[in-house]
Scaffold this active site. Structure first.
Site, PDB file in Angstrom:
ATOM      1  N   SER A  95       3.565  -2.593   2.000  1.00 61.62           N
ATOM      2  CA  SER A  95       2.666  -2.725   3.363  1.00 61.62           C
ATOM      3  C   SER A  95       3.242  -3.963   3.917  1.00 61.62           C
ATOM      4  O   SER A  95       2.773  -4.084   5.169  1.00 61.62           O
ATOM      5  CB  SER A  95       1.139  -2.810   3.127  1.00 61.62           C
ATOM      6  OG  SER A  95       0.904  -3.862   2.246  1.00 61.62           O
TER       7      SER A  95
ATOM      8  N   SER B  48       3.381  -4.077  -2.542  1.00 52.69           N
ATOM      9  CA  SER B  48       3.614  -4.461  -1.147  1.00 52.69           C
ATOM     10  C   SER B  48       4.154  -5.828  -0.500  1.00 52.69           C
ATOM     11  O   SER B  48       4.411  -5.849   0.395  1.00 52.69           O
ATOM     12  CB  SER B  48       2.104  -4.546  -0.347  1.00 52.69           C
ATOM     13  OG  SER B  48       1.735  -3.089  -0.457  1.00 52.69           O
TER      14      SER B  48
ATOM     15  N   LYS C 111       0.756 -12.121   7.641  1.00 54.66           N
ATOM     16  CA  LYS C 111       0.259 -10.729   7.659  1.00 54.66           C
ATOM     17  C   LYS C 111      -0.961 -10.448   8.313  1.00 54.66           C
ATOM     18  O   LYS C 111      -1.716 -11.130   8.116  1.00 54.66           O
ATOM     19  CB  LYS C 111       0.412 -10.211   6.202  1.00 54.66           C
ATOM     20  CG  LYS C 111       0.279  -8.410   6.008  1.00 54.66           C
ATOM     21  CD  LYS C 111       0.129  -8.288   4.690  1.00 54.66           C
ATOM     22  CE  LYS C 111       0.045  -6.672   4.463  1.00 54.66           C
ATOM     23  NZ  LYS C 111       0.288  -6.367   2.978  1.00 54.66           N
TER      24      LYS C 111
END
Lengths: 450, 65
Positions: A153, A177, A80
């Site tokens: 996310s 997330s 990420k």
């Protein structure tokens, strides 16, 4: 023949060691998959092709020379894009304070690369992992239907794993997330016990609630990736549910949001676990409905403090929703923050008492399947999306999400398994039973590369 | 339950944000009012938290993980 990019990490490793596959060939295929599918998905912010191929060649040479770093050796993974990597820019999916050139590797990168994993790229996310897409970076679309969101996310990590662009990926989870995108994309995601995965070098959002963890296509793969993140073994015991007590958590008001097909898949999943020998009972915890309120009351001020210098210096560079969320956090009363902390402590006590008589808690991961866009925090559906997830950020309990089947519109839905603090491996063991019954779920990649 | 943001205007919100450590123009505060009201609804619900929970020890299982 099986698509090599959908092999388990264990099977890939066996193929490397038998010489049937090589890290160079597999990494090259993964890069080709990204080139073919990522226009539709927008899962990657940066593809580190040259770096990944160099690492693949090194892994291949090491394996040939008998230097074996373990199960992740030569395995392409995604990270990420809020994790620092030396010499690699990090964008945080934002224009504010971005891109930032990495000066050192985050602890998770050091651990993964020491284990031989190949970082193939940096994955897309909601801006600074804070609930909204930055318009310049755009939404990560869902591999099951690119007109829908992959969730946030850590949507880029989930979509990349689900589409076979990499074998596992790092996500972070402050209110759901990792688990929400895992549910929407039909993969496995673990929010580990608070503090298990080191966060130095990982951009903070809310230090009381932040976690990092794996996204993968099976419990076994997620456990291997967790080993890579922590640098410690996480053996998944052979699943034996006989004599185990599983609690189906009741959530007040959930019926307002729950889709009937999610309920149907959840009931089937519970029956599968019961048939495998587990005792099932309904459980509840008073004041659970306040948990999402407490999460918002803690994220708001903590995120504003994390971003206070940037929001003062270049507010217009944030996306409009993220900017407003950060600004509003400065006005959350200290009494609300303190009440949230008080609830956090009380819920921990109540969960500890519950775990004296049961082994794990079950619930859906999200009340619905993937929507078109991620709901904003300030409308009614924002708290609905993290109904089942936020409370485990608050309590720090490990929470695993894995697919429980197709729930509607051809989209997957996830089951959440929560175990006591430190018993992350138990969640994998229980999940493996369901995984064997449901079988692998795979999106139709042809619709992504048209 | 009374909403704590009832009657709050942009000038008032600007002052509250400033107390928290961020200065912003009043028109910016005006744009922020709906989001702030939504977040404060969550904060208002937390008034149900029992102050009697304060000071109780953390669970042993969590401490011992």
């Amino acid at each position: 023949m099986t698509d090599p990019l959908f092999l388990s990490i264990g099977a890939l490793g066996a193929a490397y060691r038998s010489g049937a596959l090589s890290p160079v060939a597999v990494t090259s295929q993964a890069l080709d998959r990204i080139a073919a599918c990522d226009k539709a998905l927008n899962a990657f912010i940066a593809v580190l092709a040259e770096r990944a191929m160099d690492r693949a060649k090194a892994a291949e040479a090491e394996l040939r020379a008998g230097k074996d770093r373990g199960p992740l050796h030569g395995v392409p993974v995604g990270i990420k894009d809020l994790v620092e990597m030396a010499g690699v820019p990090t964008t945080f999916s934002s224009r504010a304070g971005s891109p930032r050139q990495g000066r050192a590797d985050a602890a998770v990168i050091r651990h993964l690369e020491a284990a031989g994993a190949i970082v193939i790229g940096k994955t897309n996310l909601l801006e600074y992992a804070y609930g909204a897409v930055h318009p310049d970076f755009g939404q990560t679309n869902n591999p099951w239907n690119p007109a829908l969101t992959s969730g946030g996310s850590s949507g880029g990590s989930a979509a990349a794993v689900a589409a076979g662009m990499c074998y596992a990926a790092l996500g972070t989870d402050t209110g759901g997330s990792i688990r929400i995108p895992a549910s929407y994309c039909g993969c496995v995601g673990l929010k580990p016990t608070y503090g298990l995965v080191p966060l130095d070098g990982v951009q903070a959002l809310s230090w009381s609630l932040d976690h990092a963890g794996p996204l993968a296509r099976s419990c076994a793969d997620a456990a291997l990736f967790l080993e890579g993140l922590t640098g410690r073994p996480h053996p998944v015991a052979a699943p034996k549910l006989q004599g185990m007590r599983l609690g189906v958590m009741q959530h007040e008001g959930a019926e307002k949001w729950l889709q009937p097909e999610v309920v149907a898949r959840f009931e089937e999943a519970v029956k599968i676990l019961e048939k495998a020998g587990a005792g099932i009972e309904t459980v509840s915890i008073p004041d659970l409905a306040l948990a999402s309120d407490a999460v918002l009351a803690m994220i708001g001020p903590e995120a504003s403090i994390v971003h206070q210098a940037l929001i003062a210096r270049e507010p217009e560079k944030f996306g409009p929703i993220t900017r407003m969320q950060i600004e509003a956090g400065f006005a959350i009363p200290a009494t609300a923050y303190a009440r949230a902390q008080l609830l956090q402590q009380e819920l921990k006590r109540r969960f500890a008492a519950l775990f004296d008589r049961i082994d794990a808690i079950l619930s859906p991961a999200v009340p619905w399947v993937a929507p078109a866009e991620d709901p904003p925090l300030n409308d009614d559906s924002g708290p609905g999306e993290m109904l089942y997830s936020g409370l485990y950020n608050l309590t720090g309990l490990p929470a695993l999400v894995l697919p429980m089947g197709i729930a509607g519109q051809g989209l997957p839905a996830g089951l959440q398994i929560v175990t006591p603090w430190g018993a992350d491996d138990l969640a994998f063991s229980i999940g493996t039973v369901l995984e064997r019954a449901v079988g692998p779920l795979r999106p139709d990649l042809a619709r992504l590369s048209r | 339950m009374a909403r704590s943001t009832e009657g709050l205007d942009a000038a008032g919100l600007r002052r509250v944000v400033r107390l928290g450590g961020l200065d912003m123009p009043e028109d910016r505060a005006a744009a922020l009012l709906p989001l702030y009201a939504a977040l404060m609804s969550s904060c208002d619900r937390l008034a149900a938290v029992d102050p009697g929970w304060a000071g109780r020890p953390a669970p042993e299982r969590e401490k011992g993980r």
